[in-house]
Write a protein that holds these residues in place. Sequence first.
Motif, PDB file in Angstrom:
ATOM      1  N   ILE A 254       0.833  -1.202   0.000  1.00 22.41           N
ATOM      2  CA  ILE A 254       0.000   0.000   0.000  1.00 22.41           C
ATOM      3  C   ILE A 254       0.873   1.258   0.000  1.00 22.41           C
ATOM      4  O   ILE A 254       0.609   2.218  -0.740  1.00 22.41           O
ATOM      5  CB  ILE A 254      -0.949  -0.004   1.213  1.00 22.41           C
ATOM      6  CG1 ILE A 254      -2.026  -1.086   1.038  1.00 22.41           C
ATOM      7  CG2 ILE A 254      -1.606   1.373   1.398  1.00 22.41           C
ATOM      8  CD1 ILE A 254      -2.907  -1.282   2.250  1.00 22.41           C
ATOM      9  N   ILE A 255       1.916   1.254   0.794  1.00 27.74           N
ATOM     10  CA  ILE A 255       2.802   2.419   0.864  1.00 27.74           C
ATOM     11  C   ILE A 255       3.564   2.602  -0.448  1.00 27.74           C
ATOM     12  O   ILE A 255       3.794   3.737  -0.891  1.00 27.74           O
ATOM     13  CB  ILE A 255       3.771   2.287   2.053  1.00 27.74           C
ATOM     14  CG1 ILE A 255       2.986   2.208   3.357  1.00 27.74           C
ATOM     15  CG2 ILE A 255       4.731   3.468   2.099  1.00 27.74           C
ATOM     16  CD1 ILE A 255       2.047   3.378   3.599  1.00 27.74           C
ATOM     17  N   ILE A 256       3.954   1.508  -1.103  1.00 29.27           N
ATOM     18  CA  ILE A 256       4.576   1.630  -2.428  1.00 29.27           C
ATOM     19  C   ILE A 256       3.608   2.306  -3.393  1.00 29.27           C
ATOM     20  O   ILE A 256       3.985   3.187  -4.178  1.00 29.27           O
ATOM     21  CB  ILE A 256       4.997   0.246  -2.954  1.00 29.27           C
ATOM     22  CG1 ILE A 256       6.243  -0.249  -2.220  1.00 29.27           C
ATOM     23  CG2 ILE A 256       5.272   0.302  -4.465  1.00 29.27           C
ATOM     24  CD1 ILE A 256       6.716  -1.615  -2.673  1.00 29.27           C
ATOM     25  N   GLY A 257       2.334   1.897  -3.338  1.00 29.23           N
ATOM     26  CA  GLY A 257       1.334   2.536  -4.187  1.00 29.23           C
ATOM     27  C   GLY A 257       1.197   4.013  -3.901  1.00 29.23           C
ATOM     28  O   GLY A 257       1.073   4.838  -4.818  1.00 29.23           O
TER      29      GLY A 257
ATOM     30  N   LEU B   1      12.148   8.876  14.701  1.00 31.77           N
ATOM     31  CA  LEU B   1      12.397   8.948  13.246  1.00 31.77           C
ATOM     32  C   LEU B   1      13.842   8.588  12.887  1.00 31.77           C
ATOM     33  O   LEU B   1      14.279   8.851  11.773  1.00 31.77           O
ATOM     34  CB  LEU B   1      12.081  10.349  12.732  1.00 31.77           C
ATOM     35  CG  LEU B   1      10.614  10.782  12.817  1.00 31.77           C
ATOM     36  CD1 LEU B   1      10.456  12.211  12.292  1.00 31.77           C
ATOM     37  CD2 LEU B   1       9.717   9.822  12.036  1.00 31.77           C
ATOM     38  N   ALA B   2      14.565   7.978  13.815  1.00 32.34           N
ATOM     39  CA  ALA B   2      15.959   7.617  13.540  1.00 32.34           C
ATOM     40  C   ALA B   2      16.074   6.544  12.470  1.00 32.34           C
ATOM     41  O   ALA B   2      17.153   6.350  11.891  1.00 32.34           O
ATOM     42  CB  ALA B   2      16.644   7.149  14.821  1.00 32.34           C
ATOM     43  N   ASP B   3      14.982   5.837  12.193  1.00 34.11           N
ATOM     44  CA  ASP B   3      14.943   4.858  11.094  1.00 34.11           C
ATOM     45  C   ASP B   3      14.102   5.359   9.932  1.00 34.11           C
ATOM     46  O   ASP B   3      13.664   4.565   9.087  1.00 34.11           O
ATOM     47  CB  ASP B   3      14.381   3.521  11.598  1.00 34.11           C
ATOM     48  CG  ASP B   3      15.348   2.803  12.528  1.00 34.11           C
ATOM     49  OD1 ASP B   3      16.568   2.920  12.294  1.00 34.11           O
ATOM     50  OD2 ASP B   3      14.888   2.152  13.475  1.00 34.11           O
ATOM     51  N   GLY B   4      13.854   6.663   9.894  1.00 35.62           N
ATOM     52  CA  GLY B   4      13.031   7.217   8.836  1.00 35.62           C
ATOM     53  C   GLY B   4      11.556   7.059   9.139  1.00 35.62           C
ATOM     54  O   GLY B   4      11.155   6.772  10.277  1.00 35.62           O
ATOM     55  N   LEU B   5      10.737   7.246   8.106  1.00 42.61           N
ATOM     56  CA  LEU B   5       9.286   7.183   8.290  1.00 42.61           C
ATOM     57  C   LEU B   5       8.745   5.767   8.305  1.00 42.61           C
ATOM     58  O   LEU B   5       7.560   5.564   8.573  1.00 42.61           O
ATOM     59  CB  LEU B   5       8.589   7.980   7.167  1.00 42.61           C
ATOM     60  CG  LEU B   5       8.850   9.485   7.115  1.00 42.61           C
ATOM     61  CD1 LEU B   5       8.032  10.107   5.994  1.00 42.61           C
ATOM     62  CD2 LEU B   5       8.530  10.143   8.439  1.00 42.61           C
ATOM     63  N   PHE B   6       9.587   4.789   7.973  1.00 36.01           N
ATOM     64  CA  PHE B   6       9.095   3.429   7.816  1.00 36.01           C
ATOM     65  C   PHE B   6       9.353   2.590   9.057  1.00 36.01           C
ATOM     66  O   PHE B   6      10.439   2.670   9.645  1.00 36.01           O
ATOM     67  CB  PHE B   6       9.778   2.733   6.634  1.00 36.01           C
ATOM     68  CG  PHE B   6       9.823   3.549   5.387  1.00 36.01           C
ATOM     69  CD1 PHE B   6       8.671   4.122   4.878  1.00 36.01           C
ATOM     70  CD2 PHE B   6      11.020   3.751   4.721  1.00 36.01           C
ATOM     71  CE1 PHE B   6       8.712   4.888   3.728  1.00 36.01           C
ATOM     72  CE2 PHE B   6      11.071   4.507   3.567  1.00 36.01           C
ATOM     73  CZ  PHE B   6       9.915   5.084   3.067  1.00 36.01           C
ATOM     74  N   PRO B   7       8.391   1.757   9.435  1.00 33.14           N
ATOM     75  CA  PRO B   7       8.703   0.735  10.438  1.00 33.14           C
ATOM     76  C   PRO B   7       9.674  -0.270   9.852  1.00 33.14           C
ATOM     77  O   PRO B   7       9.737  -0.463   8.627  1.00 33.14           O
ATOM     78  CB  PRO B   7       7.339   0.107  10.735  1.00 33.14           C
ATOM     79  CG  PRO B   7       6.491   0.421   9.544  1.00 33.14           C
ATOM     80  CD  PRO B   7       6.985   1.729   9.012  1.00 33.14           C
ATOM     81  N   SER B   8      10.438  -0.931  10.685  1.00 32.26           N
ATOM     82  CA  SER B   8      11.494  -1.819  10.198  1.00 32.26           C
ATOM     83  C   SER B   8      10.954  -2.956   9.350  1.00 32.26           C
ATOM     84  O   SER B   8      11.601  -3.387   8.392  1.00 32.26           O
ATOM     85  CB  SER B   8      12.289  -2.377  11.379  1.00 32.26           C
ATOM     86  OG  SER B   8      11.433  -3.081  12.269  1.00 32.26           O
ATOM     87  N   PHE B   9       9.747  -3.451   9.651  1.00 33.13           N
ATOM     88  CA  PHE B   9       9.213  -4.571   8.878  1.00 33.13           C
ATOM     89  C   PHE B   9       8.987  -4.176   7.420  1.00 33.13           C
ATOM     90  O   PHE B   9       9.156  -4.987   6.506  1.00 33.13           O
ATOM     91  CB  PHE B   9       7.913  -5.094   9.499  1.00 33.13           C
ATOM     92  CG  PHE B   9       6.699  -4.213   9.285  1.00 33.13           C
ATOM     93  CD1 PHE B   9       5.994  -4.217   8.082  1.00 33.13           C
ATOM     94  CD2 PHE B   9       6.251  -3.380  10.294  1.00 33.13           C
ATOM     95  CE1 PHE B   9       4.878  -3.414   7.890  1.00 33.13           C
ATOM     96  CE2 PHE B   9       5.140  -2.567  10.114  1.00 33.13           C
ATOM     97  CZ  PHE B   9       4.449  -2.585   8.901  1.00 33.13           C
TER      98      PHE B   9
END
Length: 475
Positions: free
Chosen positions: A11-14, A67-75
């Motif tokens: 969904i996020i890729i979309g 936000l140290a890993d950006g906007l994305f959760p690690s999974f």
Amino acid sequence: MTANEIGFSFIIIGLFLIIGKWIRVFSPFLQKLFLPSSIIAGVIALLVGPEVLGRIIGAVVSPDHALADGLFPSFMFDVWATLPGLFINVVFASLFLGTSIPNLKKVWNIGGPQIAMGQMVSWGQYVVGMLLVLLILAPFFGTNPLAGALIEISFVGGHGTAAGLGDTFGDLGFAEGYDLALGLATVGILSGVIIGIILINIGVRRGNAKHVENAATFSDQGRTGIVELDNRDASAEMTTRPESVDPFSLHLAYVGFAIGLGWVLLEGFVWLEAVTYGPATDVYLFEYVPLFPFAMIGGIIVQLLSDKYDRFRVIDRKTVNRISGLSLDVLIVSALATISIAVIGDNLVPFLALAAIGIGWNVFAFLYLAPKMIPSHWFERGLGDFGQATGIAATGLLLMKVADPNNETPALEGFGYKQVLFEPFVGGGLVTAAAMPLIFQFGPIPFLIGSTLMTLFFLFFGIFYFGRKKGEGVA
């Protein structure tokens, strides 16, 4: 990783694809570059991910910040990292599905000069890459000799091929090659379009580009990538009734069948190698070769069977193109989003050197070798080969569209026929997939010698066979 996590990652890729598309719609600069929306989307995902935003937040605020890993959760990052190796199989299995395999004599008569040109340029990329690595990068910068194959993998193969070889890079102890290859593929597409347009302008001044002056300029909607309302055609044909099976589902099944056949072929070669010369010579190649070139062979087999036995012709090329296009977009976004900027920074000199010498070789081949190898309309036909050799096939098609908008030359037809005897070997085919395993098993010097011989063979064949046909009325 759960099914919900995988689904949410798609969904996020979309979402990024939508953002990338509308950024291009309202960006005249990106329109002039004809940059695919998937690349824009992938770059944005990279910027807001752990490699850019995450590093900035970690350095400026705190490594423990949310936000140290950006906007994305690690999974999500983990899911995206696996997608390129999966979807490249779909792209290559789709290459020949829905297209009748043409008579090889016709392919050779019309596409022969471009086959020779394309093969010469691709093998030449191995030559210049290996020479650069062996003479400069390896002794002075400690670069892995496998880097000599990166120009062909990234430029002709593109993002798909580079991403599809991710496991091979790791298996051969050259994990950083994955990020370098994706970076080079991005450089290739950008330089292919920009330098290609420059070459067209030079060709106009020199009188080589004879059809550009008649070119119909792209409309505003055409530049944005939007198809005008009055020119919209069906993107697919309904070859089956949905109440029996949805056409898209059936075509997806055919693509899966092609990939399955490719897997059987690859496993067969792995087994054959293990019971024949492998134990005696300690040479193993096929265990390092990825699935996607065999998926392409599987697609050819499926199409040949369809041509022979399917009187209903249920495989529709337009539908296959939609499946392939979707897969390539997902592949590019996920691959770019997971690039390691740190790896490219740690290998910046080799990265820039490989990009520069690859571009230089392609420009030289187009300006000085194409006129000698292609008997007629060398500019338009060679331009397509230059675009494909620097970026991807779509770049070549774009440049030919600008140089020959009304298809007044055999460039487009020859370019299409060229792929039949080009894609199965280089540009993501068997040779591209086996290049690094060959270097790993036999060493860089034997591979350099072999590549040099192949380059010279296609160069001399093009000059002394096709080149001598100038003025004979041949294509």
